[in-house]
Write a protein that holds these residues in place. Structure first.
Motif, PDB file in Angstrom:
ATOM      1  N   ILE A  65       0.894  -1.240  -0.145  1.00 14.45           N
ATOM      2  CA  ILE A  65       0.053   0.053  -0.125  1.00 14.45           C
ATOM      3  C   ILE A  65       0.796   1.262   0.250  1.00 14.45           C
ATOM      4  O   ILE A  65       1.953   1.339   1.023  1.00 14.45           O
ATOM      5  N   ASP A  66       0.631   2.275  -0.890  1.00 17.73           N
ATOM      6  CA  ASP A  66       1.435   3.471  -1.138  1.00 17.73           C
ATOM      7  C   ASP A  66       0.428   4.576  -0.735  1.00 17.73           C
ATOM      8  O   ASP A  66      -0.219   5.038  -1.421  1.00 17.73           O
ATOM      9  N   ILE A  67       0.996   5.122   0.447  1.00 14.34           N
ATOM     10  CA  ILE A  67       0.139   6.378   0.908  1.00 14.34           C
ATOM     11  C   ILE A  67       1.265   7.312   1.174  1.00 14.34           C
ATOM     12  O   ILE A  67       2.274   7.367   1.623  1.00 14.34           O
ATOM     13  N   HIS A  68       1.108   8.532   0.102  1.00 13.72           N
ATOM     14  CA  HIS A  68       2.121   9.371   0.182  1.00 13.72           C
ATOM     15  C   HIS A  68       2.347  10.291   1.675  1.00 13.72           C
ATOM     16  O   HIS A  68       1.106  10.364   2.158  1.00 13.72           O
ATOM     17  N   PRO A  69       3.285  10.520   2.279  1.00 23.64           N
ATOM     18  CA  PRO A  69       3.321  11.077   3.544  1.00 23.64           C
ATOM     19  C   PRO A  69       2.634  12.504   3.550  1.00 23.64           C
ATOM     20  O   PRO A  69       2.103  12.816   4.874  1.00 23.64           O
ATOM     21  N   GLY A  87      -2.385   9.822  -3.287  1.00 23.21           N
ATOM     22  CA  GLY A  87      -1.536  10.631  -3.739  1.00 23.21           C
ATOM     23  C   GLY A  87      -1.272  11.758  -2.637  1.00 23.21           C
ATOM     24  O   GLY A  87      -2.088  11.781  -1.497  1.00 23.21           O
ATOM     25  N   GLU A  88      -0.477  12.594  -2.981  1.00 25.42           N
ATOM     26  CA  GLU A  88       0.136  13.498  -1.886  1.00 25.42           C
ATOM     27  C   GLU A  88      -0.793  14.382  -1.329  1.00 25.42           C
ATOM     28  O   GLU A  88      -0.925  14.713  -0.222  1.00 25.42           O
ATOM     29  N   THR A  89      -1.767  14.924  -2.187  1.00 33.51           N
ATOM     30  CA  THR A  89      -2.614  15.974  -1.730  1.00 33.51           C
ATOM     31  C   THR A  89      -4.197  15.538  -1.645  1.00 33.51           C
ATOM     32  O   THR A  89      -5.064  16.176  -1.408  1.00 33.51           O
ATOM     33  N   ALA A  90      -4.236  14.299  -1.496  1.00 37.25           N
ATOM     34  CA  ALA A  90      -5.236  13.645  -1.470  1.00 37.25           C
ATOM     35  C   ALA A  90      -5.876  13.864   0.369  1.00 37.25           C
ATOM     36  O   ALA A  90      -5.000  13.957   1.039  1.00 37.25           O
ATOM     37  N   GLU A  91      -7.067  14.064   0.546  1.00 38.64           N
ATOM     38  CA  GLU A  91      -7.806  14.240   1.978  1.00 38.64           C
ATOM     39  C   GLU A  91      -8.790  13.306   1.666  1.00 38.64           C
ATOM     40  O   GLU A  91      -9.675  13.103   1.139  1.00 38.64           O
ATOM     41  N   ILE A  92      -8.691  12.452   3.015  1.00 43.25           N
ATOM     42  CA  ILE A  92      -9.889  11.348   3.418  1.00 43.25           C
ATOM     43  C   ILE A  92     -10.418  11.766   4.666  1.00 43.25           C
ATOM     44  O   ILE A  92      -9.824  12.285   5.737  1.00 43.25           O
ATOM     45  N   GLY A  93     -11.760  11.787   4.727  1.00 46.19           N
ATOM     46  CA  GLY A  93     -12.482  12.101   5.979  1.00 46.19           C
ATOM     47  C   GLY A  93     -12.526  10.943   6.873  1.00 46.19           C
ATOM     48  O   GLY A  93     -11.860   9.941   6.788  1.00 46.19           O
ATOM     49  N   ASP A  94     -13.664  10.930   7.750  1.00 46.12           N
ATOM     50  CA  ASP A  94     -13.590   9.883   8.766  1.00 46.12           C
ATOM     51  C   ASP A  94     -14.606   8.782   8.147  1.00 46.12           C
ATOM     52  O   ASP A  94     -15.397   8.912   7.423  1.00 46.12           O
ATOM     53  N   ASN A  95     -14.145   7.656   8.924  1.00 49.93           N
ATOM     54  CA  ASN A  95     -14.977   6.262   8.502  1.00 49.93           C
ATOM     55  C   ASN A  95     -15.083   6.116   6.956  1.00 49.93           C
ATOM     56  O   ASN A  95     -16.085   5.399   6.484  1.00 49.93           O
ATOM     57  N   VAL A  96     -13.934   6.240   6.346  1.00 52.58           N
ATOM     58  CA  VAL A  96     -13.925   5.952   4.879  1.00 52.58           C
ATOM     59  C   VAL A  96     -13.328   4.542   4.849  1.00 52.58           C
ATOM     60  O   VAL A  96     -12.655   4.107   5.442  1.00 52.58           O
ATOM     61  N   THR A  97     -13.973   3.760   3.579  1.00 56.48           N
ATOM     62  CA  THR A  97     -13.499   2.532   3.526  1.00 56.48           C
ATOM     63  C   THR A  97     -13.048   2.285   1.906  1.00 56.48           C
ATOM     64  O   THR A  97     -13.909   2.855   1.272  1.00 56.48           O
ATOM     65  N   ILE A  98     -11.876   1.879   1.788  1.00 56.74           N
ATOM     66  CA  ILE A  98     -11.236   1.529   0.325  1.00 56.74           C
ATOM     67  C   ILE A  98     -11.033   0.292   0.124  1.00 56.74           C
ATOM     68  O   ILE A  98     -10.428  -0.269   1.204  1.00 56.74           O
ATOM     69  N   TYR A  99     -11.658  -0.370  -0.869  1.00 61.54           N
ATOM     70  CA  TYR A  99     -11.085  -1.757  -1.269  1.00 61.54           C
ATOM     71  C   TYR A  99      -9.587  -2.028  -1.874  1.00 61.54           C
ATOM     72  O   TYR A  99      -9.155  -0.945  -2.596  1.00 61.54           O
ATOM     73  N   ARG A 117      -3.836  18.340  -6.374  1.00 56.61           N
ATOM     74  CA  ARG A 117      -3.982  17.660  -7.613  1.00 56.61           C
ATOM     75  C   ARG A 117      -4.900  16.168  -7.367  1.00 56.61           C
ATOM     76  O   ARG A 117      -4.890  15.521  -8.252  1.00 56.61           O
ATOM     77  N   HIS A 118      -5.124  15.931  -6.220  1.00 59.40           N
ATOM     78  CA  HIS A 118      -5.633  14.636  -5.864  1.00 59.40           C
ATOM     79  C   HIS A 118      -7.035  14.862  -5.120  1.00 59.40           C
ATOM     80  O   HIS A 118      -7.437  15.946  -4.696  1.00 59.40           O
ATOM     81  N   PRO A 119      -7.695  13.612  -5.075  1.00 58.09           N
ATOM     82  CA  PRO A 119      -9.308  13.977  -4.784  1.00 58.09           C
ATOM     83  C   PRO A 119      -9.381  13.972  -3.068  1.00 58.09           C
ATOM     84  O   PRO A 119      -8.691  13.864  -2.264  1.00 58.09           O
ATOM     85  N   THR A 120     -10.496  14.449  -2.905  1.00 55.23           N
ATOM     86  CA  THR A 120     -10.916  14.784  -1.402  1.00 55.23           C
ATOM     87  C   THR A 120     -12.106  13.649  -1.144  1.00 55.23           C
ATOM     88  O   THR A 120     -13.059  13.952  -2.060  1.00 55.23           O
ATOM     89  N   LEU A 121     -11.986  13.090  -0.210  1.00 52.91           N
ATOM     90  CA  LEU A 121     -13.028  11.980  -0.003  1.00 52.91           C
ATOM     91  C   LEU A 121     -13.556  12.445   1.268  1.00 52.91           C
ATOM     92  O   LEU A 121     -12.960  12.575   2.549  1.00 52.91           O
ATOM     93  N   ARG A 122     -15.082  12.757   1.331  1.00 49.60           N
ATOM     94  CA  ARG A 122     -15.678  13.058   2.703  1.00 49.60           C
ATOM     95  C   ARG A 122     -15.945  12.014   3.553  1.00 49.60           C
ATOM     96  O   ARG A 122     -15.676  10.696   3.135  1.00 49.60           O
ATOM     97  N   ASP A 123     -16.605  12.297   4.498  1.00 49.85           N
ATOM     98  CA  ASP A 123     -16.966  11.183   5.668  1.00 49.85           C
ATOM     99  C   ASP A 123     -17.810  10.029   5.015  1.00 49.85           C
ATOM    100  O   ASP A 123     -18.766  10.250   4.303  1.00 49.85           O
ATOM    101  N   ASN A 124     -17.522   8.922   5.511  1.00 46.05           N
ATOM    102  CA  ASN A 124     -18.375   7.481   5.241  1.00 46.05           C
ATOM    103  C   ASN A 124     -18.363   7.147   3.557  1.00 46.05           C
ATOM    104  O   ASN A 124     -19.497   6.692   3.261  1.00 46.05           O
ATOM    105  N   VAL A 125     -17.253   7.555   2.943  1.00 48.09           N
ATOM    106  CA  VAL A 125     -17.320   7.220   1.601  1.00 48.09           C
ATOM    107  C   VAL A 125     -16.825   5.754   1.481  1.00 48.09           C
ATOM    108  O   VAL A 125     -15.867   5.387   2.459  1.00 48.09           O
ATOM    109  N   ILE A 126     -17.463   4.920   0.473  1.00 45.13           N
ATOM    110  CA  ILE A 126     -16.914   3.692   0.100  1.00 45.13           C
ATOM    111  C   ILE A 126     -16.375   3.495  -1.342  1.00 45.13           C
ATOM    112  O   ILE A 126     -17.314   3.946  -2.134  1.00 45.13           O
TER     113      ILE A 126
END
Length: 238
Positions: A65-69, A87-99, A117-126
């Motif tokens: 798994i590659d998560i940019h610091p 990616g580097e500028t990704a933002e992930i909220g709370d309770n997010v699930t990724i397969y 440059r990267h996505p933003t995932l709000r809370d409870n995204v799957i």
């Protein structure tokens, strides 16, 4: 600290029926990757970029798994199975699930658009397995992205995205499914809630099939009658 860890492990268990104990969850690669990312992110924010990258590459070597610091990740983030890139500028909220095999990718940094440059995932995204979320877009809270979907535009809150390029199933807000859905894809119900058009087409198809059968029967009766006429004429002549 132990209380937060227990709450995190319990949040994973609520989304994954496979583990029998918290100890088993501790072996998950996603748990290790997230833990090492917390350290890498702390180093990154402190300007120790080399050491942050070293932790990042170690985590990738150990977990796949590659998560940019630089990525910002909220509480109770769960990567199921792994092989994910964030990616580097990704933002992930709370309770997010990724397969597995998901990419939170960025736009081309040479096109003159710096910064986010990267996505933003709000809370409870799957996010379903194999999905590709590309660019500085926003995936709204409680949204779901189906397996192998490619998303390059903002996703409305609560929407379910499917396909390549992904399209919304346009589920009305009042019919949102509130419970957790594995892989972000409904299984019990059809993705498209409005089946009126499909029912109409199926009805027309049945009507056409009935009409074809009726025409076939009429043709067979006509052929039988035409074969019977010469026989009657021959009998009357004798």
């Amino acid at each position: 600290m132990f209380g937060r860890l227990a709450a995190y492990l319990d949040s994973i268990r609520a989304r994954d029926p496979a583990p029998r104990s918290r100890a088993e969850i501790m072996l998950y690669p996603g748990v290790w990757a997230l833990g090492m990312h917390r350290l890498a992110h702390w180093l990154f924010n402190g300007g120790m970029f080399f050491f942050a990258r070293f932790v990042n590459h170690t985590a990738r070597f150990l977990t796949g798994i590659d998560i940019h610091p630089g990525a910002k990740i909220g509480r109770n983030f769960f990567i199921d199975h792994g092989f994910t890139v964030i990616g580097e500028t990704a933002e992930i909220g709370d309770n997010v699930t990724i397969y597995q095999c998901v990419t939170l990718g960025g736009t081309n940094p040479t096109n003159g658009e710096g910064g986010k440059r990267h996505p933003t995932l709000r809370d409870n995204v799957i996010i379903g397995s194999g999905a590709q979320i590309i660019g500085p877009i926003v995936v709204g809270a409680r949204a779901r992205v189906g397996a192998n979907a490619v998303v390059t535009d903002d996703v409305p809150e609560g929407a379910t995205m499917i396909g390549l390029k992904a399209r919304s199933t346009l589920v009305p807000a009042e019919t949102w499914l509130r419970e957790f859905i594995p892989y972000g894809t409904p299984c019990d119900d059809p993705c498209e809630p409005d089946m009126t058009r499909i029912d109409e087409l199926e009805g027309r198809m049945r009507a056409l099939q009935d009409e074809i059968e009726m025409l076939r029967a009429e043709r067979e009766r006509a052929e039988a009658a035409s074969d019977d006429k010469p026989a009657r004429k021959s009998g009357s002549a004798t």
